[in-house]
Scaffold this active site. Structure first.
Site, PDB file in Angstrom:
ATOM      1  N   HIS A 152       0.788  -1.312  -0.023  1.00 59.65           N
ATOM      2  CA  HIS A 152      -0.066  -0.155   0.082  1.00 59.65           C
ATOM      3  C   HIS A 152       0.831   1.217   0.079  1.00 59.65           C
ATOM      4  O   HIS A 152       0.467   2.271  -0.193  1.00 59.65           O
ATOM      5  CB  HIS A 152      -0.945  -0.071   1.228  1.00 59.65           C
TER       6      HIS A 152
HETATM    7  C1  UD1 Z   1      -1.639   5.879   5.508  1.00 62.57           C
HETATM    8  C2  UD1 Z   1      -0.538   6.284   6.258  1.00 62.57           C
HETATM    9  C3  UD1 Z   1       0.498   5.086   6.190  1.00 62.57           C
HETATM   10  C4  UD1 Z   1      -0.172   3.672   6.693  1.00 62.57           C
HETATM   11  C5  UD1 Z   1      -1.505   3.516   6.182  1.00 62.57           C
HETATM   12  C6  UD1 Z   1      -2.237   2.275   6.675  1.00 62.57           C
HETATM   13  C7  UD1 Z   1      -0.104   8.608   5.864  1.00 62.57           C
HETATM   14  C8  UD1 Z   1       0.990   9.560   4.989  1.00 62.57           C
HETATM   15  N1  UD1 Z   1      -0.016   7.271   5.627  1.00 62.57           N
HETATM   16  O1  UD1 Z   1      -1.709   5.383   4.180  1.00 62.57           O
HETATM   17  O2  UD1 Z   1       1.360   5.466   6.975  1.00 62.57           O
HETATM   18  O3  UD1 Z   1       0.711   2.923   6.900  1.00 62.57           O
HETATM   19  O4  UD1 Z   1      -2.296   4.839   6.271  1.00 62.57           O
HETATM   20  O5  UD1 Z   1      -3.300   1.795   5.753  1.00 62.57           O
HETATM   21  O6  UD1 Z   1      -1.016   9.105   6.739  1.00 62.57           O
HETATM   22  N2  UD1 Z   1      -9.015   5.449   0.661  1.00 62.57           N
HETATM   23  C9  UD1 Z   1     -10.033   4.978   0.481  1.00 62.57           C
HETATM   24  N3  UD1 Z   1     -10.523   4.647   1.862  1.00 62.57           N
HETATM   25  C10 UD1 Z   1     -10.087   4.771   2.865  1.00 62.57           C
HETATM   26  C11 UD1 Z   1      -8.863   5.404   3.077  1.00 62.57           C
HETATM   27  C12 UD1 Z   1      -8.199   5.483   1.846  1.00 62.57           C
HETATM   28  O7  UD1 Z   1     -10.514   4.702  -0.417  1.00 62.57           O
HETATM   29  O8  UD1 Z   1     -10.824   4.396   4.025  1.00 62.57           O
HETATM   30  C13 UD1 Z   1      -8.045   5.732  -0.613  1.00 62.57           C
HETATM   31  C14 UD1 Z   1      -8.044   7.232  -1.049  1.00 62.57           C
HETATM   32  O9  UD1 Z   1      -7.915   7.193  -2.319  1.00 62.57           O
HETATM   33  C15 UD1 Z   1      -6.725   7.727  -0.464  1.00 62.57           C
HETATM   34  C16 UD1 Z   1      -5.684   6.535  -0.700  1.00 62.57           C
HETATM   35  O10 UD1 Z   1      -6.566   5.552  -0.073  1.00 62.57           O
HETATM   36  O11 UD1 Z   1      -6.336   8.896  -1.367  1.00 62.57           O
HETATM   37  C17 UD1 Z   1      -4.606   6.566   0.469  1.00 62.57           C
HETATM   38  O12 UD1 Z   1      -5.164   6.882   1.757  1.00 62.57           O
HETATM   39  P1  UD1 Z   1      -4.124   7.858   2.673  1.00 62.57           P
HETATM   40  O13 UD1 Z   1      -4.970   7.935   3.963  1.00 62.57           O
HETATM   41  O14 UD1 Z   1      -3.879   8.930   1.904  1.00 62.57           O
HETATM   42  O15 UD1 Z   1      -2.847   7.010   2.836  1.00 62.57           O
HETATM   43  P2  UD1 Z   1      -2.737   5.318   3.036  1.00 62.57           P
HETATM   44  O16 UD1 Z   1      -2.186   4.925   1.841  1.00 62.57           O
HETATM   45  O17 UD1 Z   1      -3.910   4.474   3.607  1.00 62.57           O
END
Ligand code: UD1
Length: 351
Positions: free
Chosen positions: A200
């Site tokens: 991820h």
């Molecule tokens: C975040 C953390 C990472 C952690 C991870 C666990 C940061 C910078 N990164 O990364 O350290 O290991 O969480 O999962 O804070 N999205 C959804 N639904 C959700 C959540 C996210 O669709 O419930 C999608 C969105 O398109 C979003 C992307 O996933 O843009 C990434 O989510 P984001 O919270 O930015 O970072 P993670 O990759 O989850």
């Protein structure tokens, strides 16, 4: 004493579980703020349900955005919360954008901040998690370190006077859940030996050729690979036109925590870029290959249970390098870290 916890992403809910219980046991007033960084039910609600975490008192509903916009939205939403609640401590967890926003909001309002999982370093300044953890440690009044190596990093950065070694709270919850006998095997789990994979991190998902190389290595792997798909991976694979449902690869929806721990326990190997999973693999003695150039959990490598695989083309060679030597050492503590965290907060509390 009143503590306000700021959480928002999946691994933070796991860390919150034993801390919330330890706060309750010590009769500490505990307010939980959910930033909304993870909002899909399978990434959030299910963790509160399965780990018996009290529901958040406050929801900021900040959601997904670029790093600056996401962090800024949380930061501005926190001001009103802190103004109203005035906790004795703000407790932030790990290394996400929610961690940094919670710490910064508190420090600007002169409210003491404690950072749980302080002192971890990858020394990779391209990782958003590395910016978040370094900035949060230096903003915090109390750094709660999970390992001796983390304590050494805090010492090297001049932070040892405000640092306390607590052990790792994820160990508390992992060992506890691993003992449960009521967790059903996932319907998609293969009968014979299988690998469990998660990918991820931005550095693996956001570059199409790197993501394609990782997926190809998993597709061609020598045994079935169960892949709980993080939303970021699902979205990037779709937009790059990379199919995840091929060859050895068996994509499934994200797993709740108890099912993840049991799938990990039953797997013959883990292939991951998650921090938490590398450590959980070691705790459950499942060999691990980490698809990154470095790790914050050095102990797993030094003890022979984890190996780094910076280049996905080398996956098979790296798998053969994991020695998985039997050991009884416990670099992450014996499962009582959350109590140490609450004790540290109580003893440093300035009335
Ligand atoms: C975040 C953390 C990472 C952690 C991870 C666990 C940061 C910078 N990164 O990364 O350290 O290991 O969480 O999962 O804070 N999205 C959804 N639904 C959700 C959540 C996210 O669709 O419930 C999608 C969105 O398109 C979003 C992307 O996933 O843009 C990434 O989510 P984001 O919270 O930015 O970072 P993670 O990759 O989850």
């Amino acid at each position: 004493m009143k503590v306000l916890s700021v959480v928002g992403a999946r691994p933070q809910f796991v860390k919150l579980a034993p801390v919330a219980q330890a706060m309750k046991d010590a009769s500490v007033e505990h307010v939980i703020v959910h930033t909304g960084q993870h909002y899909d039910p399978s990434m959030s609600d299910v963790f509160f349900e399965n780990l018996n975490i009290p529901l958040p008192n406050i929801h900021l509903n900040c959601g997904s955005a670029t790093h600056g916009v996401q962090t800024g939205a949380m930061l501005s939403a926190m001001d009103g919360v802190l103004e109203r609640d005035r906790p004795d401590w703000v407790l932030v967890y790990g290394d996400t954008n929610s961690t940094l926003a919670g710490a910064l909001a508190a420090v600007k309002m002169h409210i003491p901040v404690a950072h749980l999982e302080a002192g971890l370093r990858s020394f990779n300044r391209k990782m958003p998690e590395e910016h978040n953890r370094v900035l949060t440690d230096h903003a915090a009044d109390l750094c709660l370190a999970p390992t001796e190596i983390a304590m050494n990093h805090l010492f090297d950065e001049g932070l040892s006077e405000r640092s306390v070694f607590t052990g790792d709270v994820m160990t508390d919850v992992c060992l506890n859940v691993a003992m449960r006998t009521d967790i059903p095997v996932h319907a998609a789990a293969p009968n014979g030996p299988y690998a469990l994979a998660t990918i991820h991190r931005a550095e693996n998902t956001d570059d199409s050729s790197r993501l394609a190389a990782i997926v190809e290595a998993l597709v061609a792997f020598d045994r079935p690979v169960l892949l709980p798909v993080h939303p970021r991976l699902r979205e990037r694979a779709r937009s790059f036109g990379i199919s995840l449902d091929r060859g050895a690869l068996k994509p499934i929806e994200p797993l709740d925590y108890p099912r993840m721990i049991h799938a990990l326990k039953d797997a013959s190997l883990v292939i991951t870029d998650s921090g938490g999973l590398q450590k959980e693999a070691f705790l459950l003695r499942t060999p691990c290959v980490t698809m990154r150039t470095e790790t914050e959990w050095r102990e797993t490598i030094d003890l022979g249970w984890n190996a780094l695989c910076p280049d996905p083309h080398d996956l098979n060679v790296v798998v053969s390098q994991v020695t998985a030597t039997p050991t009884d050492v416990a670099p992450y503590g014996e499962g009582h870290a959350a109590q140490n965290v609450v004790q540290a907060l109580l003893s440093k509390w300035m009335r």
